[in-house]
Design a protein around this motif. Structure first.
Motif, PDB file in Angstrom:
ATOM      1  N   ASP A  79      -7.111  -5.161   7.000  1.00 28.72           N
ATOM      2  CA  ASP A  79      -6.871  -6.572   7.268  1.00 28.72           C
ATOM      3  C   ASP A  79      -5.777  -7.169   6.375  1.00 28.72           C
ATOM      4  N   VAL A  80      -4.991  -6.323   5.701  1.00 28.86           N
ATOM      5  CA  VAL A  80      -3.906  -6.786   4.845  1.00 28.86           C
ATOM      6  C   VAL A  80      -2.583  -6.226   5.366  1.00 28.86           C
ATOM      7  N   ILE A  81      -1.608  -7.109   5.503  1.00 31.10           N
ATOM      8  CA  ILE A  81      -0.275  -6.720   5.955  1.00 31.10           C
ATOM      9  C   ILE A  81       0.682  -6.894   4.787  1.00 31.10           C
ATOM     10  N   ASP A  82       1.392  -5.829   4.438  1.00 28.83           N
ATOM     11  CA  ASP A  82       2.417  -5.897   3.396  1.00 28.83           C
ATOM     12  C   ASP A  82       3.746  -6.261   4.048  1.00 28.83           C
ATOM     13  N   LEU A  83       4.317  -7.354   3.601  1.00 32.50           N
ATOM     14  CA  LEU A  83       5.626  -7.756   4.113  1.00 32.50           C
ATOM     15  C   LEU A  83       6.719  -6.965   3.398  1.00 32.50           C
ATOM     16  N   ASP A  84       7.857  -6.833   4.049  1.00 28.52           N
ATOM     17  CA  ASP A  84       8.998  -6.193   3.407  1.00 28.52           C
ATOM     18  C   ASP A  84       9.396  -7.020   2.190  1.00 28.52           C
ATOM     19  N   PRO A  85       9.946  -6.379   1.169  1.00 29.90           N
ATOM     20  CA  PRO A  85      10.310  -7.106  -0.062  1.00 29.90           C
ATOM     21  C   PRO A  85      11.332  -8.215   0.182  1.00 29.90           C
ATOM     22  N   PHE A  86      11.203  -9.262  -0.600  1.00 27.68           N
ATOM     23  CA  PHE A  86      12.174 -10.360  -0.617  1.00 27.68           C
ATOM     24  C   PHE A  86      13.010 -10.162  -1.877  1.00 27.68           C
ATOM     25  N   ASP A  87      14.280  -9.850  -1.698  1.00 25.41           N
ATOM     26  CA  ASP A  87      15.141  -9.560  -2.840  1.00 25.41           C
ATOM     27  C   ASP A  87      16.166 -10.669  -3.050  1.00 25.41           C
ATOM     28  N   HIS A  88      16.208 -11.187  -4.251  1.00 20.44           N
ATOM     29  CA  HIS A  88      17.224 -12.141  -4.704  1.00 20.44           C
ATOM     30  C   HIS A  88      17.306 -13.389  -3.815  1.00 20.44           C
ATOM     31  N   LEU A  89      16.166 -13.992  -3.515  1.00 20.90           N
ATOM     32  CA  LEU A  89      16.175 -15.249  -2.765  1.00 20.90           C
ATOM     33  C   LEU A  89      16.658 -16.365  -3.686  1.00 20.90           C
ATOM     34  N   PRO A  90      17.538 -17.224  -3.205  1.00 21.73           N
ATOM     35  CA  PRO A  90      18.039 -18.302  -4.075  1.00 21.73           C
ATOM     36  C   PRO A  90      17.002 -19.411  -4.245  1.00 21.73           C
ATOM     37  N   LEU A  91      16.894 -19.898  -5.462  1.00 22.72           N
ATOM     38  CA  LEU A  91      16.064 -21.067  -5.750  1.00 22.72           C
ATOM     39  C   LEU A  91      16.904 -22.318  -5.591  1.00 22.72           C
ATOM     40  N   ARG A  92      16.253 -23.486  -5.615  1.00 22.21           N
ATOM     41  CA  ARG A  92      16.989 -24.744  -5.511  1.00 22.21           C
ATOM     42  C   ARG A  92      17.989 -24.845  -6.659  1.00 22.21           C
ATOM     43  N   PRO A  93      19.205 -25.279  -6.378  1.00 26.90           N
ATOM     44  CA  PRO A  93      20.235 -25.357  -7.430  1.00 26.90           C
ATOM     45  C   PRO A  93      19.814 -26.268  -8.576  1.00 26.90           C
ATOM     46  N   GLY A  94      20.362 -25.976  -9.739  1.00 31.12           N
ATOM     47  CA  GLY A  94      20.084 -26.790 -10.912  1.00 31.12           C
ATOM     48  C   GLY A  94      19.075 -26.154 -11.845  1.00 31.12           C
ATOM     49  N   ARG A 110      -8.133  -8.314  14.239  1.00 30.47           N
ATOM     50  CA  ARG A 110      -7.561  -8.495  15.582  1.00 30.47           C
ATOM     51  C   ARG A 110      -6.281  -9.318  15.561  1.00 30.47           C
ATOM     52  N   PHE A 111      -6.021 -10.041  14.469  1.00 29.10           N
ATOM     53  CA  PHE A 111      -4.818 -10.864  14.366  1.00 29.10           C
ATOM     54  C   PHE A 111      -3.613 -10.068  13.867  1.00 29.10           C
ATOM     55  N   LYS A 112      -3.790  -8.796  13.603  1.00 25.38           N
ATOM     56  CA  LYS A 112      -2.712  -7.992  13.033  1.00 25.38           C
ATOM     57  C   LYS A 112      -1.491  -7.925  13.956  1.00 25.38           C
ATOM     58  N   GLU A 113      -1.715  -7.706  15.234  1.00 30.56           N
ATOM     59  CA  GLU A 113      -0.604  -7.601  16.184  1.00 30.56           C
ATOM     60  C   GLU A 113       0.166  -8.915  16.325  1.00 30.56           C
ATOM     61  N   PRO A 114      -0.510 -10.069  16.505  1.00 30.02           N
ATOM     62  CA  PRO A 114       0.251 -11.327  16.584  1.00 30.02           C
ATOM     63  C   PRO A 114       1.018 -11.656  15.300  1.00 30.02           C
ATOM     64  N   VAL A 115       0.441 -11.332  14.151  1.00 27.54           N
ATOM     65  CA  VAL A 115       1.137 -11.602  12.894  1.00 27.54           C
ATOM     66  C   VAL A 115       2.361 -10.699  12.766  1.00 27.54           C
ATOM     67  N   ASN A 116       2.221  -9.425  13.136  1.00 27.84           N
ATOM     68  CA  ASN A 116       3.375  -8.515  13.098  1.00 27.84           C
ATOM     69  C   ASN A 116       4.466  -8.971  14.062  1.00 27.84           C
ATOM     70  N   ALA A 117       4.078  -9.532  15.199  1.00 25.32           N
ATOM     71  CA  ALA A 117       5.053 -10.028  16.165  1.00 25.32           C
ATOM     72  C   ALA A 117       5.820 -11.232  15.614  1.00 25.32           C
ATOM     73  N   MET A 118       5.205 -11.989  14.728  1.00 24.99           N
ATOM     74  CA  MET A 118       5.838 -13.182  14.147  1.00 24.99           C
ATOM     75  C   MET A 118       6.409 -12.906  12.754  1.00 24.99           C
ATOM     76  N   ALA A 119       6.561 -11.645  12.385  1.00 25.88           N
ATOM     77  CA  ALA A 119       6.992 -11.294  11.032  1.00 25.88           C
ATOM     78  C   ALA A 119       8.332 -11.929  10.661  1.00 25.88           C
ATOM     79  N   ASP A 120       9.275 -11.966  11.583  1.00 30.94           N
ATOM     80  CA  ASP A 120      10.577 -12.570  11.277  1.00 30.94           C
ATOM     81  C   ASP A 120      10.445 -14.058  10.993  1.00 30.94           C
ATOM     82  N   ARG A 121       9.646 -14.735  11.780  1.00 31.55           N
ATOM     83  CA  ARG A 121       9.431 -16.181  11.574  1.00 31.55           C
ATOM     84  C   ARG A 121       8.701 -16.431  10.250  1.00 31.55           C
TER      85      ARG A 121
END
Length: 152
Positions: free
Chosen positions: A54-69, A87-98
């Motif tokens: 019941d756990v989905i590992d997302l692809d890593p987020f590398d070097h995301l910019p924070l708010r300036p300042g 049962r929600f695994k498939e819908p969540v994987n389908a929305m992974a980009d969002r």
């Protein structure tokens, strides 16, 4: 005396069941792992078998910019989503980009000062959790786990 005997038998049979039932389920024996110290594959294979469905590992987020300042301008992190039901695994994987867009957008609104504290990370987590669950007709994600988090 009879009660003590029944208790002793119960504890013995329970202990026997726990230890030998785990071995029957395919848990590698310590001697097997220790006998092959140069072969980490035995340990990795065992870890791959113990997966939370019941756990989905997302692809890593590398070097995301924070708010300036901020003194630190980027964050890298890995997140895992715990689902309310498998049962929600498939819908969540389908929305992974969002979901990734939501997380990236939320990070860009945060400052280093807010994310450096545990309270700020919790606030970030619940803001993302609320936005992810708004994508679906009913709540789908129970929790979000940070498995890696570093600000640069």
């Amino acid at each position: 005396m009879a009660a003590s005997l029944v208790l002793l038998i119960g504890l013995t049979s329970g202990t026997w069941h726990v230890f030998f039932n785990d071995m029957a389920q395919g848990v590698p024996k310590v001697n097997e792992i220790l006998s092959n110290p140069g072969n980490p594959q035995a340990i990795l294979t065992h870890e791959a078998e113990s997966v939370f469905e019941d756990v989905i590992d997302l692809d890593p987020f590398d070097h995301l910019p924070l708010r300036p300042g901020s003194t630190m301008s980027r964050v890298s992190m890995n997140l895992s989503l715990e689902l309310i039901d498998i049962r929600f695994k498939e819908p969540v994987n389908a929305m992974a980009d969002r979901i990734r867009e939501i997380i990236s957008g939320q990070v860009q609104q945060m400052t280093w000062l807010s994310l450096r504290t545990p309270e700020g990370k919790i606030m970030f987590k619940y803001m993302v959790l609320k936005r992810i669950n708004s994508l679906f007709p009913k709540a789908t994600v129970r929790n979000i786990y940070f498995t890696f988090f570093i600000m640069q």
